[in-house]
Design an enzyme around this catalytic site. Structure first.
Site, PDB file in Angstrom:
ATOM      1  N   SER A   1      26.407  14.545  30.076  1.00 38.64           N
ATOM      2  CA  SER A   1      26.162  12.902  29.311  1.00 38.64           C
ATOM      3  C   SER A   1      27.123  12.899  28.402  1.00 38.64           C
ATOM      4  O   SER A   1      27.471  13.956  27.891  1.00 38.64           O
ATOM      5  CB  SER A   1      24.693  12.606  29.513  1.00 38.64           C
ATOM      6  OG  SER A   1      24.272  13.174  28.343  1.00 38.64           O
ATOM      7  N   LYS A   2      26.950  11.808  27.806  1.00 39.42           N
ATOM      8  CA  LYS A   2      27.743  11.626  26.382  1.00 39.42           C
ATOM      9  C   LYS A   2      27.354  12.203  25.567  1.00 39.42           C
ATOM     10  O   LYS A   2      27.916  12.681  24.475  1.00 39.42           O
ATOM     11  CB  LYS A   2      27.555  10.140  26.252  1.00 39.42           C
ATOM     12  CG  LYS A   2      28.564   9.203  27.205  1.00 39.42           C
ATOM     13  CD  LYS A   2      28.820   7.776  26.423  1.00 39.42           C
ATOM     14  CE  LYS A   2      29.924   7.135  27.316  1.00 39.42           C
ATOM     15  NZ  LYS A   2      29.628   5.454  27.198  1.00 39.42           N
TER      16      LYS A   2
END
Ligand code: GLU
Length: 491
Positions: free
Chosen positions: A246-247
């Site tokens: 994820s980010k």
């Protein structure tokens, strides 16, 4: 696998940019299609009107194009097929494989809880049976709101997954799930099955987050009397901490890597190795090798870990192999982005069009991991006065500035006393070190700081030769003036 023409698909939902996980799935499909002279269909699954946008569709197509993953058919838009999806649901109703559900979900849940029935849909089925088909049709025709549910048969649903092997689910664990909502909109699983069948997809290769959809989709194929494609579920991609990528882990959009100076060939090579390997030691593999070597048999079940370090290492290999014609424009792009335009470019340095500029890039290309990195390394050579990195001056100048200046002055005299080519420069530098009774490193390090402002650079003789006598001299003189007034300049 048989010799039928394989037809695979990549069906992103345009609710965001092209994520590396999506790109990896697209790549596996593309490799299969190219290896087997098959067809890759691109389908935009845009039925979630609120979250889908044209800008996201564009970003996904741009990402695919940048990666060089060309598709053969499409893009088709799932929303164009809503009538077809609805017709399939109505056909299932006519065939007695689906039924009307007039209840509201809250009512079903309450009744299921009251009776201790696991699936509320069991209640829906019971009520549908009690109503009867004819009465249900009349109520529906009169406009009474209703959903349509698939009537799931007893037994089990199994398939041979191209990655996971034999998979099977007991049908009693699956709901009589809704296929058409009361507002008339088809649910995702119905739309996907209708489109995959319509587009004659033979192999559905997708992320294993879709594993739980597969038995439902197979039941729909069977109910609709359509051939069931081969399924293969590829592993998730995790960050280095073992959590789903994820980010938090950094960039997840393919476009971010493009902006960071990763080359499409390197990205493709890297993505191919996320959950697959060729079965031998190879890591650097170009597209042709990947197409030749790819096989679903070697796709692993366990999650793959996204290792940015490996991506940059691989990218470095591709940067090193870039022809000058490709290197020059991308390096200029990056230099410009770093603010190194005509106003900061040393007029004495070779210009972007000059051979010397290409020669500099060639000097650096085997040392750079990204084009960004290459530009960063090129910068001190192209400006009039390289920035002096504090770490470099502290390490090689600051201990004894007066002695450093004295050594540098003597070294300069030796270097300047003959022809300006790598070999004779080296001979003179070594002789000077010997005369002073020190190792060559002792004289090279302060000189490197003077010439580049850094602790690391290409070989010092290459640097000297590339700069040329005049520019090298200017840098050494500047270093001497700083070393002579160390309090002002060196902290
Ligand atoms: N639109 C779905 C997704 O982006 C595709 C699912 C599938 O491959 O069937 O996850």
């Amino acid at each position: 696998m048989t010799s039928e023409t394989i037809r695979v698909r990549f069906p992103p939902s345009p609710t965001g940019y092209l994520h590396v996980g999506g790109a990896r799935t697209a790549l596996f499909n593309w490799l299969l299609a190219r290896q087997r002279s098959g067809v890759l269909v691109l389908r935009i699954e845009d039925t979630d009107r609120d979250r889908s946008s044209e800008a996201h569709t564009r970003a996904i197509l741009d990402g695919m194009t940048w990666l060089g993953l060309d598709w053969d058919e499409g893009p088709f838009f799932q929303s164009d097929g809503v009538e077809r999806h609805r017709a399939a649901a109505l056909r299932l109703l006519d065939d007695g494989r689906a039924y009307h559900d007039f209840s509201d979900p809250g009512e079903l849940r309450e009744e299921a809880a009251r009776r201790g029935v696991g699936h509320p849909s069991a209640i829906a089925r019971e009520w549908a049976d009690a109503t009867g088909v004819d009465a249900a049709r009349e109520r529906a025709a009169a406009g009474e709101p209703h959903a349509i549910r698939l009537r799931i048969p007893a037994g089990e649903t199994a398939w041979d997954d191209a990655v996971h092997g034999r998979m099977s689910f007991a049908n009693r664990d699956l709901d009589d799930f809704v296929i058409l909502r009361s507002d008339g909109s088809p649910i995702y699983n119905l739309a996907v099955v209708c489109d995959d069948a319509e587009q004659r997809i033979t192999h559905v290769i997708r992320g294993d987050d879709h594993l739980s959809n597969t038995p439902k989709q197979i039941l729909l194929y069977e109910a609709l009397g359509w051939p069931v494609p081969t399924f293969g579920h590829v592993p998730m991609i995790l960050g280095p901490d073992g959590k789903r990528l994820s980010k938090r882990h950094g960039a997840t959009a393919v476009a971010d890597y493009e902006a960071h100076g990763i080359l499409p060939d390197a990205m493709v090579n890297f993505l191919a190795l996320l959950g697959w390997n060729p079965g031998d030691e190879r890591e650097v593999m170009d597209r042709a090798e990947l197409i030749e070597a790819f096989s679903m048999d070697r796709v692993q079940k366990k999650s793959a870990v996204f290792d940015t370090d490996k991506l940059e290492w691989l990218n470095g290999r591709y940067v090193a192999g870039l022809p000058l014609a490709a290197l020059v424009p991308s390096a200029l792009d990056r230099l410009e982005a770093r603010g190194l335009g005509p106003d900061r470019w040393d007029p004495e340095a070779p210009g972007p069009e000059d051979e010397g500029f290409g020669a500099l890039l060639q000097l650096l290309q085997s040392r750079a991991r990204t084009i960004e990195d290459l530009a960063e390394q090129a910068e001190p050579f192209l400006v009039a006065e390289p920035e002096l990195e504090a770490a470099a001056t502290r390490k090689h100048w600051a201990r004894d500035p007066a002695a450093t200046a004295e050594g540098l002055r003597a070294l300069w005299a030796a270097l300047d006393a003959g022809s300006w080519e790598e070999e004779p420069l080296e001979v003179r530098l070594r002789a000077c070190a010997e005369e002073r009774g020190v190792g060559a490193g002792k004289v090279i390090h302060p000189l490197r700081v003077a010439l580049t402002g850094r602790t690391r650079s290409p070989g010092i003789f290459e640097v000297l030769a590339w700069l040329g006598r005049d520019r090298a001299e200017r840098r050494v003189r500047r270093a001497l003036s700083i070393l002579e007034e160390p309090d002002v300049f060196l902290s």
